[in-house]
Design an enzyme around this catalytic site. Structure first.
Site, PDB file in Angstrom:
ATOM      1  N   GLY A 209       0.832  -1.210   0.000  1.00 34.07           N
ATOM      2  CA  GLY A 209       0.000   0.000   0.000  1.00 34.07           C
ATOM      3  C   GLY A 209       0.856   1.245   0.000  1.00 34.07           C
ATOM      4  O   GLY A 209       2.068   1.182  -0.216  1.00 34.07           O
ATOM      5  N   ASN A 210       0.239   2.386   0.223  1.00 33.99           N
ATOM      6  CA  ASN A 210       0.995   3.638   0.327  1.00 33.99           C
ATOM      7  C   ASN A 210       0.384   4.517   1.412  1.00 33.99           C
ATOM      8  O   ASN A 210      -0.588   4.127   2.047  1.00 33.99           O
ATOM      9  CB  ASN A 210       1.039   4.369  -1.030  1.00 33.99           C
ATOM     10  CG  ASN A 210      -0.352   4.708  -1.516  1.00 33.99           C
ATOM     11  OD1 ASN A 210      -1.069   5.482  -0.902  1.00 33.99           O
ATOM     12  ND2 ASN A 210      -0.756   4.085  -2.631  1.00 33.99           N
ATOM     13  N   ARG A 211       0.954   5.676   1.622  1.00 29.50           N
ATOM     14  CA  ARG A 211       0.608   6.484   2.804  1.00 29.50           C
ATOM     15  C   ARG A 211      -0.539   7.465   2.566  1.00 29.50           C
ATOM     16  O   ARG A 211      -0.789   8.345   3.378  1.00 29.50           O
ATOM     17  CB  ARG A 211       1.851   7.237   3.284  1.00 29.50           C
ATOM     18  CG  ARG A 211       2.922   6.308   3.847  1.00 29.50           C
ATOM     19  CD  ARG A 211       4.057   7.088   4.477  1.00 29.50           C
ATOM     20  NE  ARG A 211       4.842   7.812   3.503  1.00 29.50           N
ATOM     21  CZ  ARG A 211       4.901   9.133   3.387  1.00 29.50           C
ATOM     22  NH1 ARG A 211       4.199   9.901   4.185  1.00 29.50           N
ATOM     23  NH2 ARG A 211       5.653   9.702   2.465  1.00 29.50           N
ATOM     24  N   ALA A 276      -4.097   7.597  -4.888  1.00 29.38           N
ATOM     25  CA  ALA A 276      -2.754   7.057  -5.104  1.00 29.38           C
ATOM     26  C   ALA A 276      -2.946   5.571  -5.443  1.00 29.38           C
ATOM     27  O   ALA A 276      -2.945   4.711  -4.558  1.00 29.38           O
ATOM     28  CB  ALA A 276      -1.906   7.238  -3.862  1.00 29.38           C
TER      29      ALA A 276
END
Ligand code: PMT
Length: 398
Positions: A209-211, A276
């Site tokens: 995943g990402n932030r 994102a």
């Protein structure tokens, strides 16, 4: 200063921060507004009604009954006069009353009766602010379209340190002015917004995943809804509650996001891809949790579809706004994306700076279009949302 012709009803509740409301009233009067103050009985213990009367040059209301026999008319007249109502400070107690629709004094009656936009600036002890009951009351008010000016962190009157201190007069003022200035320029428009990051499963408990927190996309969706649009928000996993007035679809993976977006894209007048989206996913997601002893040496990745590029190829007349998360050559990379993905506008940010971009409340973006490049400077994500929706509106009417 010439009058704005706008009436701001200022509600004051019983907290020590009530003294700061004097500054707020002064600033509003200075800004040319007519200011009518309504106080709870408890608020009068902190600041005298005479102070507000002097600052506003208008009568101050405290009791429902003081003006009898016209009280039956008077109890909603402030509500009708208001172009905006702001409650600052708003105690946990008054917030709770507002959340459940109680109207047992002049302030809560006015807040319940008014059709004008409501701005609430809470101030309380940090533990009260963090309690589930208060969190739920804040979400309930937000869900009804109330603008909440979050309290600040710092030393509180009770000696505790944490969130709970009344937001600055500048912040509250900005929120009031923004409610007064809000235009309904998107009535009849359908806007599709994506938010958050996608999670690409490795096994049932782990993912890539990402932030992304979703704050940017949620702010854009809410701004468009407040300006009258019908808004579809497709979001990856986030802890944020549904924004006011939006139809929300919650997804997990890029493939799910693609399906949800494509199903709604043809009906949209504008699409804003702030999500994102993960560029890659594990080629195989294990169906059982991978045991520590069986850790794979490598995870084979395969590319996810580029949703924005697909929209750019197939779109008809919809305005298309993409984002660019860059760590260097921000403007040049964003301009390349503008053409490669067939967008009308790219909103580019430098995600190598930890104080802006992912997860923060503020950002600094470039608006890159065929007309040129503009900079937002460091501002709140809500403000950036406003700037994006202004541009969307311009594209749609231009
Ligand atoms: O959610 P926040 O915490 O508020 O953070 C905001 C943000 C940093 C996520 C936001 O400002 C941002 O930069 N969003 C875009 C992130 C991104 O994926 O950028 P990118 O440069 O990798 O992608 C370019 C564009 O293509 C984006 O519009 C993206 O939505 C889209 N894309 C990317 C990959 C993919 N497979 N499909 C896509 O549609």
């Amino acid at each position: 200063m010439a009058g704005s012709g706008k009436t701001v009803v200022v509600g004051v509740t019983g907290g020590i921060a009530a003294y700061k409301t004097c500054e707020l009233v002064r600033a509003l009067v200075k800004g040319g507004h007519r200011v009518k103050v309504v106080m709870t009985e408890a608020a009068t213990r902190f600041v005298s009604p005479l102070t507000f009367r002097t600052l506003s040059a208008e009568p101050v209301t405290v009791s429902m009954w003081a003006d009898a026999p016209e009280a039956t008319v008077h109890h909603v007249s402030l509500a009708e006069e208001a172009d905006v109502m702001v409650i600052a400070p708003c105690t946990a107690n008054v917030l709770a009353k507002l959340a459940c629709g109680r109207a047992d004094d002049m302030l809560t009656t006015t807040a319940l009766a008014t059709e004008a936009p409501l701005v609430i600036a809470p101030a309380m002890n940090v533990h009260m602010w963090r309690k589930d009951a208060t969190r739920r009351n804040v979400s309930a008010m937000r869900g009804r379209g109330v603008a909440i000016v979050e309290p600040e962190r710092g030393e509180l009157a009770c000696g505790d340190v944490g969130e709970g201190r009344l937001a600055s007069v500048e912040c509250i003022l900005a929120s009031v002015e923004s409610e007064l200035a809000r235009v309904r320029d998107l009535v009849g428009r359908r806007i599709l917004v994506t938010a958050g990051g996608t999670h690409e499963p490795i096994d049932p408990v782990r993912y890539i995943g990402n932030r992304s927190s979703g704050k940017t996309g949620f702010a854009i969706a809410e701004e468009a809804a407040r300006r009258g649009a019908r808004v579809f928000l497709v979001t990856g996993p986030t802890h944020l509650p549904d924004p006011f007035g939006c139809e929300v679809v919650r997804v997990t993976t890029a493939l799910q996001m693609r399906a949800a977006v494509l199903a709604r894209a043809d009906a949209a007048d504008a699409i804003v891809m702030s999500a994102a989206v993960a560029d890659f996913r594990p080629a195989i997601a294990a169906s059982d949790k991978i045991k520590k002893s069986q850790a794979p040496e490598n995870i084979r990745l395969e590319p996810n579809p580029d949703i924005l590029a697909e929209l750019g190829q197939r779109r008809g007349t919809a305005v298309l706004v993409g984002f660019a998360a860059e760590t260097s050559s921000v403007e040049a990379n964003a301009r390349a994306k503008l053409d490669a993905k067939g967008c009308d506008l790219i909103v580019a940010n430098d995600v190598s700076d930890p104080s802006i971009g992912f997860g923060t409340d503020e950002n600094s973006v470039l608006f890159v279009s065929r007309e040129g490049t503009e900079r937002s400077g460091v501002v709140s994500k809500r403000h950036i949302a406003r700037l994006i929706v202004d541009r969307l509106s311009g594209f749609m009417s231009g």
